[in-house]
Design a protein around this motif. Structure first.
Motif, PDB file in Angstrom:
ATOM      1  N   PHE A 134       0.842  -1.198   0.000  1.00  0.00           N
ATOM      2  CA  PHE A 134       0.000   0.000   0.000  1.00  0.00           C
ATOM      3  C   PHE A 134       0.871   1.240   0.000  1.00  0.00           C
ATOM      4  CE2 PHE A 134       0.653  -1.031   4.487  1.00  0.00           C
ATOM      5  CZ  PHE A 134       0.899   0.183   5.091  1.00  0.00           C
ATOM      6  N   ALA A 135       0.228   2.388  -0.160  1.00  0.00           N
ATOM      7  CA  ALA A 135       0.925   3.672  -0.152  1.00  0.00           C
ATOM      8  C   ALA A 135       0.468   4.485   1.043  1.00  0.00           C
ATOM      9  CB  ALA A 135       0.662   4.431  -1.446  1.00  0.00           C
ATOM     10  N   PHE A 136       1.250   5.500   1.383  1.00  0.00           N
ATOM     11  CA  PHE A 136       0.861   6.399   2.469  1.00  0.00           C
ATOM     12  C   PHE A 136       1.523   7.747   2.253  1.00  0.00           C
ATOM     13  CE2 PHE A 136       4.821   4.543   4.031  1.00  0.00           C
ATOM     14  CZ  PHE A 136       5.468   5.615   4.630  1.00  0.00           C
ATOM     15  N   GLY A 137       1.129   8.704   3.064  1.00  0.00           N
ATOM     16  CA  GLY A 137       1.769  10.005   2.980  1.00  0.00           C
ATOM     17  C   GLY A 137       1.179  11.013   3.932  1.00  0.00           C
ATOM     18  N   THR A 138       1.960  12.037   4.214  1.00  0.00           N
ATOM     19  CA  THR A 138       1.480  13.137   5.050  1.00  0.00           C
ATOM     20  C   THR A 138       0.665  14.127   4.234  1.00  0.00           C
ATOM     21  OG1 THR A 138       3.531  14.373   4.684  1.00  0.00           O
ATOM     22  CG2 THR A 138       3.469  12.911   6.600  1.00  0.00           C
ATOM     23  N   THR A 139       0.701  13.986   2.905  1.00  0.00           N
ATOM     24  CA  THR A 139      -0.079  14.842   2.005  1.00  0.00           C
ATOM     25  C   THR A 139      -1.076  13.965   1.253  1.00  0.00           C
ATOM     26  OG1 THR A 139       1.480  14.601   0.179  1.00  0.00           O
ATOM     27  CG2 THR A 139       1.874  16.406   1.722  1.00  0.00           C
ATOM     28  N   PRO A 140      -2.088  14.556   0.627  1.00  0.00           N
ATOM     29  CA  PRO A 140      -3.066  13.767  -0.122  1.00  0.00           C
ATOM     30  C   PRO A 140      -2.414  13.035  -1.294  1.00  0.00           C
ATOM     31  CG  PRO A 140      -3.906  15.979   0.300  1.00  0.00           C
ATOM     32  CD  PRO A 140      -2.457  15.993   0.676  1.00  0.00           C
ATOM     33  N   PRO A 141      -3.029  11.953  -1.731  1.00  0.00           N
ATOM     34  CA  PRO A 141      -2.480  11.235  -2.895  1.00  0.00           C
ATOM     35  C   PRO A 141      -2.612  12.075  -4.152  1.00  0.00           C
ATOM     36  CG  PRO A 141      -4.644  10.369  -2.333  1.00  0.00           C
ATOM     37  CD  PRO A 141      -4.266  11.319  -1.231  1.00  0.00           C
ATOM     38  N   TYR A 149      -4.237   4.006  -0.170  1.00  0.00           N
ATOM     39  CA  TYR A 149      -3.409   5.118   0.307  1.00  0.00           C
ATOM     40  C   TYR A 149      -3.875   5.532   1.699  1.00  0.00           C
ATOM     41  CZ  TYR A 149      -0.748   9.528   0.003  1.00  0.00           C
ATOM     42  OH  TYR A 149       0.137  10.563   0.216  1.00  0.00           O
ATOM     43  N   ARG A 150      -2.938   5.563   2.654  1.00  0.00           N
ATOM     44  CA  ARG A 150      -3.244   5.948   4.027  1.00  0.00           C
ATOM     45  C   ARG A 150      -2.626   7.309   4.333  1.00  0.00           C
ATOM     46  NH1 ARG A 150      -1.818   0.312   7.365  1.00  0.00           N
ATOM     47  NH2 ARG A 150      -3.028  -1.095   6.022  1.00  0.00           N
ATOM     48  N   ARG A 151      -3.424   8.178   4.913  1.00  0.00           N
ATOM     49  CA  ARG A 151      -2.899   9.473   5.355  1.00  0.00           C
ATOM     50  C   ARG A 151      -2.192   9.299   6.700  1.00  0.00           C
ATOM     51  NH1 ARG A 151      -4.731  14.363   3.388  1.00  0.00           N
ATOM     52  NH2 ARG A 151      -3.117  15.192   4.762  1.00  0.00           N
ATOM     53  N   ALA A 152      -0.970   9.813   6.758  1.00  0.00           N
ATOM     54  CA  ALA A 152      -0.166   9.732   7.980  1.00  0.00           C
ATOM     55  C   ALA A 152      -0.435  10.953   8.843  1.00  0.00           C
ATOM     56  CB  ALA A 152       1.317   9.645   7.630  1.00  0.00           C
ATOM     57  N   GLY A 153      -0.837  10.710  10.097  1.00  0.00           N
ATOM     58  CA  GLY A 153      -1.099  11.796  11.032  1.00  0.00           C
ATOM     59  C   GLY A 153      -0.146  11.758  12.208  1.00  0.00           C
ATOM     60  N   ALA A 154      -0.438  12.525  13.220  1.00  0.00           N
ATOM     61  CA  ALA A 154       0.449  12.642  14.377  1.00  0.00           C
ATOM     62  C   ALA A 154       0.603  11.331  15.135  1.00  0.00           C
ATOM     63  CB  ALA A 154      -0.069  13.730  15.309  1.00  0.00           C
ATOM     64  N   ASP A 155      -0.399  10.437  15.041  1.00  0.00           N
ATOM     65  CA  ASP A 155      -0.323   9.183  15.790  1.00  0.00           C
ATOM     66  C   ASP A 155       0.016   7.992  14.889  1.00  0.00           C
ATOM     67  OD1 ASP A 155      -2.654   9.080  14.388  1.00  0.00           O
ATOM     68  OD2 ASP A 155      -3.872   8.274  16.050  1.00  0.00           O
ATOM     69  N   SER A 156       0.501   8.258  13.681  1.00  0.00           N
ATOM     70  CA  SER A 156       0.857   7.180  12.742  1.00  0.00           C
ATOM     71  C   SER A 156       2.335   6.816  12.905  1.00  0.00           C
ATOM     72  CB  SER A 156       0.583   7.615  11.303  1.00  0.00           C
ATOM     73  OG  SER A 156      -0.775   7.976  11.140  1.00  0.00           O
ATOM     74  N   TRP A 157       2.589   5.555  13.178  1.00  0.00           N
ATOM     75  CA  TRP A 157       3.946   5.069  13.425  1.00  0.00           C
ATOM     76  C   TRP A 157       4.229   3.851  12.544  1.00  0.00           C
ATOM     77  CZ3 TRP A 157       7.307   6.839  17.508  1.00  0.00           C
ATOM     78  CH2 TRP A 157       6.753   7.834  18.329  1.00  0.00           C
ATOM     79  N   VAL A 171       1.210   1.279  12.607  1.00  0.00           N
ATOM     80  CA  VAL A 171       0.380   1.266  13.815  1.00  0.00           C
ATOM     81  C   VAL A 171      -0.086   2.682  14.123  1.00  0.00           C
ATOM     82  CG1 VAL A 171       1.377  -0.805  14.876  1.00  0.00           C
ATOM     83  CG2 VAL A 171       2.457   1.413  15.263  1.00  0.00           C
ATOM     84  N   ALA A 172      -1.315   2.791  14.611  1.00  0.00           N
ATOM     85  CA  ALA A 172      -1.870   4.094  15.000  1.00  0.00           C
ATOM     86  C   ALA A 172      -2.965   3.848  16.034  1.00  0.00           C
ATOM     87  CB  ALA A 172      -2.420   4.831  13.785  1.00  0.00           C
ATOM     88  N   PRO A 173      -2.718   4.164  17.289  1.00  0.00           N
ATOM     89  CA  PRO A 173      -1.493   4.771  17.836  1.00  0.00           C
ATOM     90  C   PRO A 173      -0.430   3.701  18.115  1.00  0.00           C
ATOM     91  CG  PRO A 173      -3.096   4.463  19.567  1.00  0.00           C
ATOM     92  CD  PRO A 173      -3.782   4.031  18.289  1.00  0.00           C
ATOM     93  N   LEU A 174       0.657   4.114  18.709  1.00  0.00           N
ATOM     94  CA  LEU A 174       1.755   3.212  19.040  1.00  0.00           C
ATOM     95  C   LEU A 174       1.314   2.246  20.139  1.00  0.00           C
ATOM     96  CD1 LEU A 174       4.809   2.906  18.232  1.00  0.00           C
ATOM     97  CD2 LEU A 174       5.336   4.176  20.320  1.00  0.00           C
ATOM     98  N   PRO A 175       1.403   0.931  19.921  1.00  0.00           N
ATOM     99  CA  PRO A 175       0.989  -0.020  20.956  1.00  0.00           C
ATOM    100  C   PRO A 175       1.967  -0.048  22.132  1.00  0.00           C
ATOM    101  CG  PRO A 175       1.890  -1.181  19.063  1.00  0.00           C
ATOM    102  CD  PRO A 175       1.819   0.273  18.676  1.00  0.00           C
ATOM    103  N   PRO A 176       1.505  -0.502  23.306  1.00  0.00           N
ATOM    104  CA  PRO A 176       2.368  -0.493  24.493  1.00  0.00           C
ATOM    105  C   PRO A 176       3.647  -1.311  24.347  1.00  0.00           C
ATOM    106  CG  PRO A 176       0.072  -0.810  25.105  1.00  0.00           C
ATOM    107  CD  PRO A 176       0.130  -0.910  23.623  1.00  0.00           C
ATOM    108  N   ASP A 177       3.623  -2.387  23.526  1.00  0.00           N
ATOM    109  CA  ASP A 177       4.819  -3.239  23.427  1.00  0.00           C
ATOM    110  C   ASP A 177       5.805  -2.767  22.368  1.00  0.00           C
ATOM    111  OD1 ASP A 177       3.447  -3.914  21.116  1.00  0.00           O
ATOM    112  OD2 ASP A 177       3.960  -6.044  21.237  1.00  0.00           O
ATOM    113  N   CYS A 178       5.537  -1.591  21.747  1.00  0.00           N
ATOM    114  CA  CYS A 178       6.425  -1.063  20.705  1.00  0.00           C
ATOM    115  C   CYS A 178       7.046   0.240  21.206  1.00  0.00           C
ATOM    116  CB  CYS A 178       5.637  -0.827  19.422  1.00  0.00           C
ATOM    117  SG  CYS A 178       6.689  -0.356  18.029  1.00  0.00           S
ATOM    118  N   ARG A 185       7.934   7.726  13.896  1.00  0.00           N
ATOM    119  CA  ARG A 185       6.685   8.449  13.754  1.00  0.00           C
ATOM    120  C   ARG A 185       6.722   9.100  12.389  1.00  0.00           C
ATOM    121  NH1 ARG A 185       4.466  12.867  18.015  1.00  0.00           N
ATOM    122  NH2 ARG A 185       6.201  14.089  17.164  1.00  0.00           N
ATOM    123  N   LEU A 186       5.821   8.712  11.524  1.00  0.00           N
ATOM    124  CA  LEU A 186       5.887   9.087  10.119  1.00  0.00           C
ATOM    125  C   LEU A 186       5.791  10.586   9.898  1.00  0.00           C
ATOM    126  CD1 LEU A 186       3.696   6.183   8.708  1.00  0.00           C
ATOM    127  CD2 LEU A 186       6.190   6.292   8.923  1.00  0.00           C
TER     128      LEU A 186
END
Length: 264
Positions: A134-141, A149-157, A171-178, A185-186
Motif C-alpha cells: 500500500f501507499a501512504f503520505g502526510t499529504t493527499p495522494p 493510500y493511508r494518510r499519515a497523522g500525528a499518531d501514525s507510526w 500502527v496508530a497509535p503506538l501499541p504499548p509493546d512497541c 513516527r511518520l
C-alpha cells in the motif's frame, strides 16, 4: 612490320601478366590486413538465435522473475556499494515490456545487500523482488491514485521494535509493546514521507532483526537509511500510474554481481 608488331605483342603480354601478378599480390595483402569476418561466428547458429545487445532488451525481460506483474519498478545501482542509481517503471502490454518513466534514485548509506540475509540497523537497501502492499503520505495522494493510500497523522507510526508483536507494521497509535525509540513516527519526516510506497521486504512473514520500514519515498537530503528515494515529481507520477490489478512489484539490485537485479 610484322616483327615490330610481334615485339609489341610480346611486350603487351608481359605487361598484362605483370599487372595481373601485382593485382593478385595486392588482393592477398588486403585480405591479410582485413579483420576476421563476423559471418564466421554467426554461421554456427541461426540468425534468430543470435543474442541482441543487452541495451536493446528491456530490463524486466532479463529478470529471473517478475512475480506475475504487469507493472514493474526496477531500482538499480551501478554497484552494491553505490548510494545512487536509477529507478525505472515498466508496463507490460501484449507480452512486451515498455518503459513508462524513469528517475534518478538514492539508496541506503550502506549500499545494497542481499535481502534474505540483511541485518537491521545497517542502513543497507535490501535487494530482491517485492510486492507493494500500500501507499501512504502526510499529504493527499496525487490525482489518479488507485493503490490503497493511508494518510499519515500525528499518531501514525511504523513499528521497528524487534520485541513487539507489531514489528514491521503501520500502527496508530503506538501499541504499548512497541518502544517509540525503536520506531518511526511518520509525521516526523514530512518531506520524505509526503508520499511513499511500502516495499514488501520482510513484511508478510517478518523475521525479527532483518529490517523494518523499507519504502519507496521522496528524496531527503542524501542517502537513505535503507529505503529507495526519488524526486517528489517522480513519486507522484509513480503513484498515479500504479494499478493494483496489474500486480505491481519492485525489483531492487545492482547492475552486476551477486546482488544483480537480474537475479531476482
Amino acid at each position: 612490320m610484322r616483327r615490330v608488331q610481334t615485339v609489341r605483342t610480346v611486350r603487351g603480354a608481359v605487361r598484362r601478366r605483370a599487372t595481373a601478378s601485382l593485382s593478385a599480390v595486392a588482393l592477398a595483402l588486403l585480405a591479410l590486413a582485413a579483420p576476421a569476418p563476423a559471418a564466421a561466428a554467426s554461421a554456427a547458429a541461426p540468425v534468430d538465435r543470435i543474442p541482441l545487445p543487452a541495451h536493446r532488451v528491456p530490463l524486466p525481460a532479463l529478470l529471473a522473475d517478475t512475480g506475475g506483474a504487469e507493472q514493474l519498478i526496477t531500482a538499480r545501482a551501478p554497484t552494491a556499494r553505490a548510494t545512487t542509481g536509477t529507478v525505472q517503471w515498466w508496463q507490460r502490454h501484449n507480452g512486451r515490456w515498455r518503459q513508462a518513466g524513469w528517475a534518478p534514485a538514492r539508496f541506503g548509506a550502506g549500499g545494497l545487500t542481499e535481502g534474505s540475509t540483511r541485518v537491521q540497523g545497517t542502513s543497507t537497501t535490501p535487494t530482491g523482488l517485492y510486492d507493494l502492499p500500500f501507499a501512504f503520505g502526510t499529504t493527499p495522494p496525487p490525482p489518479g491514485t488507485a493503490v490503497p493510500y493511508r494518510r499519515a497523522g500525528a499518531d501514525s507510526w511504523w513499528c521497528e521494535d524487534n520485541a513487539s508483536a507489531s514489528y514491521n507494521r503501520w500502527v496508530a497509535p503506538l501499541p504499548p509493546d512497541c518502544a517509540a525509540g525503536e520506531s518511526e513516527r511518520l509525521a516526523d519526516h514530512p518531506t520524505q514521507y509526503s508520499r511513499a510506497l511500502v516495499i514488501g521486504f520482510n513484511y508478510h512473514r517478518p523475521v525479527h532483526g532483518r529490517g523494518a520500514g523499507i519504502f519507496l519515498h521522496v528524496n531527503g537530503k542524501g542517502a537513505t537509511a535503507g529505503c529507495v528515494s526519488v524526486p517528489a515529481g517522480a513519486m507522484a507520477r509513480i503513484l498515479s500510474w500504479i494499478r493494483p490489478s496489474a500486480h505491481p512489484h519492485i525489483a531492487l539490485g545492482a547492475a552486476y554481481g551477486p546482488t544483480a537485479v537480474t537475479r531476482y
